[in-house]
Scaffold this motif. Sequence first.
Motif, PDB file in Angstrom:
ATOM      1  N   PHE A 199      10.467  25.347 -55.982  1.00  0.00           N
ATOM      2  CA  PHE A 199       9.513  24.690 -56.721  1.00  0.00           C
ATOM      3  C   PHE A 199      10.022  23.258 -57.023  1.00  0.00           C
ATOM      4  CE2 PHE A 199       7.721  28.887 -57.278  1.00  0.00           C
ATOM      5  CZ  PHE A 199       6.411  28.636 -57.203  1.00  0.00           C
ATOM      6  N   PRO A 200      10.900  22.890 -57.519  1.00  0.00           N
ATOM      7  CA  PRO A 200      11.414  21.420 -57.573  1.00  0.00           C
ATOM      8  C   PRO A 200      11.641  20.845 -56.548  1.00  0.00           C
ATOM      9  CG  PRO A 200      13.003  23.024 -59.026  1.00  0.00           C
ATOM     10  CD  PRO A 200      12.146  23.997 -58.051  1.00  0.00           C
ATOM     11  N   LEU A 201      12.001  21.413 -55.399  1.00  0.00           N
ATOM     12  CA  LEU A 201      12.176  20.743 -54.073  1.00  0.00           C
ATOM     13  C   LEU A 201      10.583  20.365 -53.699  1.00  0.00           C
ATOM     14  CD1 LEU A 201      14.800  22.577 -52.205  1.00  0.00           C
ATOM     15  CD2 LEU A 201      14.936  20.136 -53.054  1.00  0.00           C
ATOM     16  N   ALA A 202       9.713  21.038 -53.917  1.00  0.00           N
ATOM     17  CA  ALA A 202       8.341  20.965 -53.412  1.00  0.00           C
ATOM     18  C   ALA A 202       7.678  19.894 -54.381  1.00  0.00           C
ATOM     19  CB  ALA A 202       7.315  22.015 -53.564  1.00  0.00           C
ATOM     20  N   LEU A 203       8.044  19.949 -55.511  1.00  0.00           N
ATOM     21  CA  LEU A 203       7.672  18.813 -56.621  1.00  0.00           C
ATOM     22  C   LEU A 203       8.134  17.262 -55.915  1.00  0.00           C
ATOM     23  CD1 LEU A 203       5.919  18.241 -59.107  1.00  0.00           C
ATOM     24  CD2 LEU A 203       7.991  18.572 -60.457  1.00  0.00           C
ATOM     25  N   CYS A 204       9.710  17.350 -55.644  1.00  0.00           N
ATOM     26  CA  CYS A 204      10.233  16.146 -55.405  1.00  0.00           C
ATOM     27  C   CYS A 204       9.401  15.462 -53.929  1.00  0.00           C
ATOM     28  CB  CYS A 204      11.688  16.240 -55.163  1.00  0.00           C
ATOM     29  SG  CYS A 204      12.725  16.474 -56.591  1.00  0.00           S
ATOM     30  N   ALA A 205       9.041  16.397 -53.350  1.00  0.00           N
ATOM     31  CA  ALA A 205       8.387  16.026 -51.883  1.00  0.00           C
ATOM     32  C   ALA A 205       6.949  15.338 -52.178  1.00  0.00           C
ATOM     33  CB  ALA A 205       8.157  17.274 -50.985  1.00  0.00           C
ATOM     34  N   ILE A 206       6.297  15.653 -53.097  1.00  0.00           N
ATOM     35  CA  ILE A 206       5.098  15.336 -53.492  1.00  0.00           C
ATOM     36  C   ILE A 206       5.431  13.970 -54.254  1.00  0.00           C
ATOM     37  CG2 ILE A 206       3.161  15.635 -55.096  1.00  0.00           C
ATOM     38  CD1 ILE A 206       2.876  17.568 -52.908  1.00  0.00           C
ATOM     39  N   PHE A 207       6.266  13.903 -54.889  1.00  0.00           N
ATOM     40  CA  PHE A 207       6.625  12.676 -55.604  1.00  0.00           C
ATOM     41  C   PHE A 207       6.960  11.414 -54.389  1.00  0.00           C
ATOM     42  CE2 PHE A 207       6.380  14.533 -59.930  1.00  0.00           C
ATOM     43  CZ  PHE A 207       6.229  13.349 -60.624  1.00  0.00           C
ATOM     44  N   ALA A 208       7.855  12.083 -53.567  1.00  0.00           N
ATOM     45  CA  ALA A 208       8.397  10.866 -52.604  1.00  0.00           C
ATOM     46  C   ALA A 208       7.282  10.660 -51.666  1.00  0.00           C
ATOM     47  CB  ALA A 208       9.599  11.565 -51.806  1.00  0.00           C
ATOM     48  N   LEU A 209       6.120  11.436 -51.329  1.00  0.00           N
ATOM     49  CA  LEU A 209       5.212  11.230 -50.367  1.00  0.00           C
ATOM     50  C   LEU A 209       3.901  10.273 -51.189  1.00  0.00           C
ATOM     51  CD1 LEU A 209       4.772  14.508 -48.660  1.00  0.00           C
ATOM     52  CD2 LEU A 209       5.629  12.480 -47.584  1.00  0.00           C
ATOM     53  N   TYR A 210       3.801  10.504 -52.466  1.00  0.00           N
ATOM     54  CA  TYR A 210       2.641  10.037 -52.973  1.00  0.00           C
ATOM     55  C   TYR A 210       2.977   8.608 -53.879  1.00  0.00           C
ATOM     56  CZ  TYR A 210      -1.831   9.643 -55.469  1.00  0.00           C
ATOM     57  OH  TYR A 210      -3.069   9.082 -55.841  1.00  0.00           O
ATOM     58  N   TYR A 211       4.006   8.739 -54.597  1.00  0.00           N
ATOM     59  CA  TYR A 211       4.031   7.741 -55.711  1.00  0.00           C
ATOM     60  C   TYR A 211       4.776   6.266 -55.137  1.00  0.00           C
ATOM     61  CZ  TYR A 211       2.588  10.220 -59.739  1.00  0.00           C
ATOM     62  OH  TYR A 211       1.809  11.348 -60.389  1.00  0.00           O
ATOM     63  N   PRO A 212       5.393   6.311 -53.988  1.00  0.00           N
ATOM     64  CA  PRO A 212       5.785   4.893 -53.804  1.00  0.00           C
ATOM     65  C   PRO A 212       4.641   4.091 -53.307  1.00  0.00           C
ATOM     66  CG  PRO A 212       7.460   6.517 -52.738  1.00  0.00           C
ATOM     67  CD  PRO A 212       6.105   7.540 -53.496  1.00  0.00           C
ATOM     68  N   ALA A 213       3.817   4.759 -52.597  1.00  0.00           N
ATOM     69  CA  ALA A 213       2.530   3.904 -52.442  1.00  0.00           C
ATOM     70  C   ALA A 213       1.601   3.420 -53.529  1.00  0.00           C
ATOM     71  CB  ALA A 213       1.603   4.843 -51.527  1.00  0.00           C
ATOM     72  N   LEU A 214       1.798   4.416 -54.639  1.00  0.00           N
ATOM     73  CA  LEU A 214       1.025   3.885 -55.767  1.00  0.00           C
ATOM     74  C   LEU A 214       1.937   2.899 -56.508  1.00  0.00           C
ATOM     75  CD1 LEU A 214      -1.325   4.871 -57.790  1.00  0.00           C
ATOM     76  CD2 LEU A 214       0.507   6.456 -58.728  1.00  0.00           C
ATOM     77  N   ILE A 215       3.215   3.083 -56.655  1.00  0.00           N
ATOM     78  CA  ILE A 215       3.778   1.764 -57.113  1.00  0.00           C
ATOM     79  C   ILE A 215       3.578   0.567 -56.537  1.00  0.00           C
ATOM     80  CG2 ILE A 215       6.133   1.157 -57.711  1.00  0.00           C
ATOM     81  CD1 ILE A 215       7.006   4.033 -58.266  1.00  0.00           C
ATOM     82  N   ALA A 216       3.754   0.646 -55.193  1.00  0.00           N
ATOM     83  CA  ALA A 216       3.350  -0.635 -54.489  1.00  0.00           C
ATOM     84  C   ALA A 216       2.145  -1.210 -54.562  1.00  0.00           C
ATOM     85  CB  ALA A 216       3.552  -0.251 -52.921  1.00  0.00           C
ATOM     86  N   ILE A 217       0.948  -0.604 -54.822  1.00  0.00           N
ATOM     87  CA  ILE A 217      -0.407  -1.260 -55.263  1.00  0.00           C
ATOM     88  C   ILE A 217      -0.130  -1.758 -56.683  1.00  0.00           C
ATOM     89  CG2 ILE A 217      -2.684  -0.429 -55.902  1.00  0.00           C
ATOM     90  CD1 ILE A 217      -2.421   1.867 -53.787  1.00  0.00           C
ATOM     91  N   GLU A 218       0.400  -0.787 -57.482  1.00  0.00           N
ATOM     92  CA  GLU A 218       0.465  -1.341 -58.867  1.00  0.00           C
ATOM     93  C   GLU A 218       1.233  -2.817 -58.977  1.00  0.00           C
ATOM     94  OE1 GLU A 218       1.561   1.612 -61.521  1.00  0.00           O
ATOM     95  OE2 GLU A 218      -0.188   2.950 -61.551  1.00  0.00           O
TER      96      GLU A 218
END
Length: 213
Positions: free
Chosen positions: A116-135
């Motif tokens: 579960f922690p590894l799956a969550l880290c994968a979700i963050f790695a896939l989604y949040y860098p693009a979100l941070i770049a937009i912001e």
Amino acid sequence: MRLMTGTNRTITSKTPFEHRRRAVTAAFAVVALVAATCAPSRWGVETIAGWCFFSTAVVMTAVGALGRLWAGIFIAGRKSTHLVTCGPYSLCRNPLYFFSAVAAVGVSFSTSTFSFPLALCAIFALYYPALIAIEERRLHARHGKAFEEYRRSTPAFWPRLSNYQEPVTYEFPPRVMRKNIVDAVCFWLLLGAGHILAEFHSEGLLPAIWKVW
């Protein structure tokens, strides 16, 4: 105290990608809850490994929840008008996301698994860098050279402790403290739910479709 008023007041509306953030988070939470209900830990709960998982969960959730509260206080009421670069924002440019990730991974460790922690880290790695770049493109449009200087001196995600600066005093709306406390309580409730599910599995009270590491 480094708190700068932006020279560019152009306010860019949020993109559809940003609006989907809560939906993505909710969807992952539902999937994780269903999976945790049907997939017990191979490590067990009443074992040394189980206690290590739970201890890690408690520490990470505490650090993450308190860090979110801290970062939320500093940004309260200033996100659209100022470039906040003191307190937690002197450590990294996105402390809210960093501490949210720490708290969320902490909660996921309450399942007594690595999966579960590894799956969550994968979700963050896939989604949040693009979100941070937009912001950050929006912040650059608002604050120009001030944001460029901030970006050069401050990491995007991983805190740099040597950067730390804080003001002598700081004002924030009381309602922000209430909201942040509610957020922190939610993380603790999720941690409790994860541990209860793990305990129920250990007692044979929930279906075990497959076991996960």
